[in-house]
Write a protein that holds these residues in place. Sequence first.
Motif: not given
Length: 182
Positions: A57-84
């Motif tokens: 969902i965050s990628y979709e907002f970013a692709s559409r021009g949203t500049e302020q996106i904060t993604s929250i997840d408790q799984d380290f692997g998910c956070v790492k993948f989003i960051n990459q």
Amino acid sequence: MRIISGIYKSRKIVAPKNLPVRPTTDMAKESLFNILNNQFYFDEISVLDLFAGTGNISYEFASRGTEQITSIDQDFGCVKFINQTAEAFKMPIQTVKSNVFKYLEKTNQPANIIFADPPYNFSIEEFAKIPELVFKNNLLLEAGLLIVEHSKHTDLSNLHNYSYSKSYGGNMFSFFENTTRV
């Protein structure tokens, strides 16, 4: 998963198979963004993506021009993948590795859209805690939306600030709005 629209339209993103996620389907995501497209200018809003998982969902907002996106997840692997992924595409996504409920209790950063995609096996009490914390802590900006994705077998219509739901296959989005506006 693929990005539906915007500057990264049709880009495929392949998440590692070992992540504990259930990404929103392309059909449901496209329908959701059709609704949001009629209510918001994506380049003028802030988004909070709870239980972010792969960051779909965050990628979709970013692709559409949203500049302020904060993604929250408790799984380290998910956070790492989003960051990459955000780094590779130069997307303005900030991540926070945290339990979503603890994050909602502590943050004072409001957003125009708060999207939550918790595990479908949450109890109704766990689902109810999401809008409860969002509205108690004034995390939704005026005319904003809280959207909770859940199974069509879960009914959230009795929760505080519930507005309406839309169903797409086995997925359902429940929309919550601030009803205390003047």
